[in-house]
Design an enzyme around this catalytic site. Structure first.
Site, short mmCIF file in Angstrom:
data_model
loop_
_atom_site.label_atom_id
_atom_site.label_comp_id
_atom_site.label_asym_id
_atom_site.label_seq_id
_atom_site.Cartn_x
_atom_site.Cartn_y
_atom_site.Cartn_z
N SER A 84 -52.96 -72.53 63.54
CA SER A 84 -52.02 -72.72 62.44
C SER A 84 -51.99 -71.50 61.53
O SER A 84 -51.11 -71.36 60.72
CB SER A 84 -52.40 -73.96 61.64
OG SER A 84 -53.75 -73.89 61.24
N HIS A 140 -47.33 -72.54 68.30
CA HIS A 140 -47.74 -73.41 67.19
C HIS A 140 -46.90 -74.69 67.21
O HIS A 140 -45.74 -74.69 66.79
CB HIS A 140 -47.57 -72.65 65.87
CG HIS A 140 -48.07 -73.36 64.68
ND1 HIS A 140 -47.60 -73.12 63.41
CD2 HIS A 140 -49.00 -74.33 64.55
CE1 HIS A 140 -48.23 -73.89 62.55
NE2 HIS A 140 -49.07 -74.65 63.21
N GLU A 160 -43.33 -73.00 66.91
CA GLU A 160 -43.26 -71.66 66.30
C GLU A 160 -43.98 -70.71 67.26
O GLU A 160 -45.14 -70.94 67.61
CB GLU A 160 -43.96 -71.72 64.94
CG GLU A 160 -43.75 -70.52 64.06
CD GLU A 160 -44.45 -70.67 62.70
OE1 GLU A 160 -45.49 -71.36 62.61
OE2 GLU A 160 -43.96 -70.08 61.72
N ASN A 201 -46.52 -72.40 57.80
CA ASN A 201 -47.55 -72.72 56.82
C ASN A 201 -47.49 -71.84 55.57
O ASN A 201 -47.97 -72.23 54.52
CB ASN A 201 -48.93 -72.66 57.46
CG ASN A 201 -49.18 -73.93 58.27
OD1 ASN A 201 -48.83 -75.02 57.81
ND2 ASN A 201 -49.74 -73.80 59.45
N1 3HC Z 1 -46.47 -90.43 69.48
C1 3HC Z 1 -45.28 -90.88 69.88
N2 3HC Z 1 -44.30 -91.27 69.03
C2 3HC Z 1 -44.58 -91.20 67.71
C3 3HC Z 1 -45.82 -90.74 67.22
C4 3HC Z 1 -46.79 -90.33 68.16
N3 3HC Z 1 -47.97 -89.85 67.80
N4 3HC Z 1 -45.76 -90.78 65.86
C5 3HC Z 1 -44.56 -91.25 65.52
N5 3HC Z 1 -43.84 -91.51 66.64
C6 3HC Z 1 -42.44 -91.96 66.71
C7 3HC Z 1 -42.29 -93.40 66.38
O1 3HC Z 1 -42.45 -94.22 67.49
C8 3HC Z 1 -40.86 -93.46 65.83
O2 3HC Z 1 -39.92 -93.51 66.88
P1 3HC Z 1 -38.40 -94.01 66.64
O3 3HC Z 1 -37.68 -92.94 65.90
O4 3HC Z 1 -37.88 -94.22 67.99
O5 3HC Z 1 -38.50 -95.28 65.83
C9 3HC Z 1 -40.71 -92.12 65.15
O6 3HC Z 1 -41.69 -91.26 65.71
C10 3HC Z 1 -40.93 -92.24 63.68
O7 3HC Z 1 -42.21 -92.87 63.47
P2 3HC Z 1 -42.46 -94.11 62.52
O8 3HC Z 1 -41.26 -95.01 62.48
O9 3HC Z 1 -43.78 -94.72 62.87
O10 3HC Z 1 -42.74 -93.49 61.13
P3 3HC Z 1 -41.86 -92.52 60.28
O11 3HC Z 1 -40.41 -92.81 60.40
O12 3HC Z 1 -42.51 -92.54 58.96
O13 3HC Z 1 -42.11 -91.10 60.97
C11 3HC Z 1 -43.30 -89.09 61.15
C12 3HC Z 1 -43.41 -90.58 61.13
C13 3HC Z 1 -42.54 -88.64 62.40
C14 3HC Z 1 -44.71 -88.55 61.19
C15 3HC Z 1 -42.48 -88.62 59.88
O14 3HC Z 1 -43.03 -89.20 58.74
C16 3HC Z 1 -42.47 -87.13 59.70
O15 3HC Z 1 -41.68 -86.43 60.31
N6 3HC Z 1 -43.36 -86.63 58.81
C17 3HC Z 1 -43.50 -85.20 58.56
C18 3HC Z 1 -44.35 -84.60 59.66
C19 3HC Z 1 -44.52 -83.13 59.47
O16 3HC Z 1 -44.08 -82.52 58.52
N7 3HC Z 1 -45.25 -82.54 60.42
C20 3HC Z 1 -45.58 -81.16 60.34
C21 3HC Z 1 -46.95 -81.06 59.74
S1 3HC Z 1 -47.44 -79.38 59.54
C22 3HC Z 1 -48.07 -78.96 61.02
O17 3HC Z 1 -48.19 -79.74 61.95
C23 3HC Z 1 -48.51 -77.55 61.12
C24 3HC Z 1 -50.00 -77.41 61.05
O18 3HC Z 1 -50.32 -76.08 61.33
C25 3HC Z 1 -50.60 -77.80 59.70
#
Ligand code: 3HC
Length: 281
Positions: A117, A138, A150, A188
């Site tokens: 990251s 990434h 990324e 990030n």
């Molecule tokens: N595996 C498979 N499917 C998953 C899953 C997983 N681990 N997690 C969520 N899903 C699916 C769900 O089944 C759902 O499917 P649908 O659209 O068909 O209903 C969909 O994703 C949305 O999930 P939920 O309904 O359970 O919950 P939300 O609508 O709250 O979505 C989330 C969850 C996708 C995590 C959303 O809140 C989100 O996009 N959050 C922001 C995530 C983000 O910013 N990530 C980047 C983080 S930074 C990073 O990773 C970089 C690192 O270097 C720090």
């Protein structure tokens, strides 16, 4: 279909293994102990169950995907892969050592990618005899859901390696966007100052946690508020990335908030420990 290797079966590693296996590749998943591998395989199973429940895959297809993943503790099993992606903990010494060992195990054409990251891809490439074939890939958490990969070019990463990795990401149905190798890359470098500022607002009492998250969710259309997202990413990970930015640029705008440091010191790391800015079951 090709053969790829993922080293590290944590949250990111198991997500990466899952998406490659879903797209038809044979995946070798390497971790240090059978217990780590069991946990990784169980988490992949849960994620696939979720997809089956949403009727985006049949139970039979999910079984086939699982069978494409071969868990092992032997690093030598990476031999024969066209692409190796490491997703081990964010420590420069650990990653450099691993890449050096992989360099001696895989064929000369194999690309070594890091899911780091924030660690310098150039520094990782320099640990190997093939810096032109070392690159950042990434992925974002949760890997099966997030569209972005990324792609980070180190100082000596070749055009051919970049093109091959972009093609590999696109074959997964992801969108690959290249970035240069500067601290925090783009994702990030932009995200963490926002999270840090949200924590600063909480510390100063500008609003409570629900207020800060609500404002950013409803006002900016973010899927999660910044404090919820910090808990999701892990507060230790956020702190580490901010330290890399602060040290890398020497600019006080990246200085980690004192409350973030205190939360990490207390062991309240977010979802993974059951407590961060919020409480979890
Ligand atoms: N595996 C498979 N499917 C998953 C899953 C997983 N681990 N997690 C969520 N899903 C699916 C769900 O089944 C759902 O499917 P649908 O659209 O068909 O209903 C969909 O994703 C949305 O999930 P939920 O309904 O359970 O919950 P939300 O609508 O709250 O979505 C989330 C969850 C996708 C995590 C959303 O809140 C989100 O996009 N959050 C922001 C995530 C983000 O910013 N990530 C980047 C983080 S930074 C990073 O990773 C970089 C690192 O270097 C720090």
């Amino acid at each position: 279909m090709s053969r790829i290797t993922v080293v590290g079966g944590g949250t990111m590693g198991n997500g990466i293994a899952q998406v490659f296996a879903t797209s038809g590749d044979e995946v070798v998943l390497i971790d240090v102990s059978p217990e780590c591998l069991d946990r990784a395989v169980a988490r992949i199973g849960k994620s696939l169950d979720r997809i089956v429940k949403k009727e985006r895959m049949t139970a039979e297809e999910a079984e086939t995907v699982k069978k494409r993943i071969r868990p092992t503790t032997e690093l030598e099993e990476a031999a024969g892969s066209t692409l190796v992606i490491e997703a081990v903990p964010e420590r420069l010494d650990l990653k450099r050592d691993l890449l050096k060992r992989l360099d001696g195990v895989v064929g000369p054409e194999t690309i070594l990618a890091s899911n780091t990251s924030s660690i310098s891809i150039t520094a990782l490439g320099a640990a190997t005899g093939r810096p032109d074939k070392v690159i950042g890939m990434h992925f974002m958490n949760p890997v099966p859901v997030m569209k972005l990969v990324e792609v980070i070019r180190g100082q000596d990463t070749s055009k051919e390696t970049t093109a091959a990795v972009i093609a590999a990401a696109e074959a997964l149905g992801k969108v690959a966007i290249p970035a240069q190798d500067y601290p925090g890359f783009v994702s990030n470098r932009v995200l963490m100052p926002m999270i840090n500022e949200a924590i600063q607002c909480l510390m100063e009492g500008v609003a409570d946690r629900e207020g800060i998250d609500g404002i950013m969710k409803l006002g900016m259309n973010h899927p999660m508020g910044p404090l919820t997202l910090a808990d999701f990413i892990g507060l230790d990970v956020c702190l580490h990335i901010l330290e890399v930015l602060y040290e890398g640029f020497g600019d006080p705008k990246y200085r980690p908030c004192a409350l973030l440091k205190r939360m990490v010191a207390a062991g309240h790391l977010g979802r993974k420990t059951g407590r961060g800015f919020y409480e979890y079951d």
